[in-house]
Design an enzyme around this catalytic site. Sequence first.
Site, PDB file in Angstrom:
ATOM      1  N   GLY A 125       0.910  -1.250  -0.010  1.00 13.62           N
ATOM      2  CA  GLY A 125      -0.026   0.046  -0.074  1.00 13.62           C
ATOM      3  C   GLY A 125       0.829   1.420  -0.020  1.00 13.62           C
ATOM      4  CB  ALA A 126       4.238   1.667  -0.756  1.00 11.33           C
ATOM      5  CG  ASN A 127      -0.437   3.347  -4.687  1.00  9.83           C
ATOM      6  OD1 ASN A 127      -1.278   3.815  -3.615  1.00  9.83           O
ATOM      7  ND2 ASN A 127      -0.910   2.548  -5.427  1.00  9.83           N
ATOM      8  N   GLY A 172      -0.453   7.852   1.313  1.00  6.44           N
ATOM      9  CA  GLY A 172      -0.671   7.821   2.534  1.00  6.44           C
ATOM     10  C   GLY A 172       0.556   7.478   3.544  1.00  6.44           C
ATOM     11  N   GLY A 227       1.905   4.518   3.804  1.00  8.60           N
ATOM     12  CA  GLY A 227       2.718   3.545   3.001  1.00  8.60           C
ATOM     13  C   GLY A 227       3.905   4.269   2.309  1.00  8.60           C
ATOM     14  CB  SER A 246      -5.508   0.630  13.774  1.00  8.03           C
ATOM     15  OG  SER A 246      -6.544   1.614  14.102  1.00  8.03           O
ATOM     16  CE1 TYR A 288      -9.316  -0.277   9.471  1.00  7.08           C
ATOM     17  CE2 TYR A 288      -9.711   0.665  11.221  1.00  7.08           C
ATOM     18  CZ  TYR A 288      -8.843   0.515  10.495  1.00  7.08           C
ATOM     19  OH  TYR A 288      -7.818   1.018  10.180  1.00  7.08           O
TER      20      TYR A 288
END
Length: 316
Positions: free
Chosen positions: A24-26, A28, A30, A155, A180
């Site tokens: 998820g690094a593209n 926020g 990440g 979280s 979640y």
Amino acid sequence: MTNERGSFLSTLERLDGQVAVVTGANSGLGFETACDLARLGARVILASRSTERNEMAVRTLVDRVPSARVEAASLDLASLASVEEFSDRLAGRVSSVDVLVNNAGVMAPPERLETKDGFELQFGVNHLGHFALTGRLKPLLETSPGGGIVIAVASLAAWKGRILFDDLQSRYRYVPFHAYDQSKLANLMFGMELSRRAMTEGWNLHSRIAHPGWARTQLIVNGLGSRTGNMLTRVTELGAHVAFRLLGQSAADGAEPFVYAAASPKARDGQYYGPTGAGERRGAPGLAVIPPSAQHPAIAKRLWEVSERLTDVGFD
């Protein structure tokens, strides 16, 4: 890079020549994690689903960190086949993985959705996808000198989570934030159980857990806006947005506990890290409080065994 950021990074160990994978690094958290790992000298692999967004993220990261060694790789955590393909491709490109940050996540879609393998989307992506990825990358992690470091991203929502073994996939009752919360508690318990097993079995890897506090990211904005209900519910949502703006911190600051867990000489296996300010919502990274619900090794062991069965991925 601000002086404050440079001051934080100066307390960490250099990662020159090491390979770091961030899911998820593209965008926020990440993306900010990837930037800091690149600043520390790591060769960073941005593992995300969208090829177009991945390529844009690479360009943006290089603009921000001109010395960065960074590349993108396609990974869809909602597909166990994609996880396997990614892991096989990576094994052909690198001899080891030194840092794995399991950051990608889905937050509270208003309707129950499923992964390509039929899992409830949040449990499937946030927990099972990362469980399978870590298991498949275990040989590369163990090849790392001194052992690869796995960062499970939890979280504050884990405090409200419960592992509902009789309805892990929320088939009988789907409440967006309940699902979640369960997935983030599962992330925390997975990281702790991975550490216990690594020490017991003698695996050459390290497992630590981190959370970002209240970080202002698109995931939070989308998640807080995903509730459905009456006017009272919408007013509550508006209040949550305001609270995050006033009491939250930037994505760059929210990523610091992840980088701290990966590169601080003070970080220890099995420990949980997050912001040290009031309520662990913001502030400098340090030890976080582990919720009582996560401190049940028997439940963590059962969750591990169920996860192995569901993903068909073993760690031995």
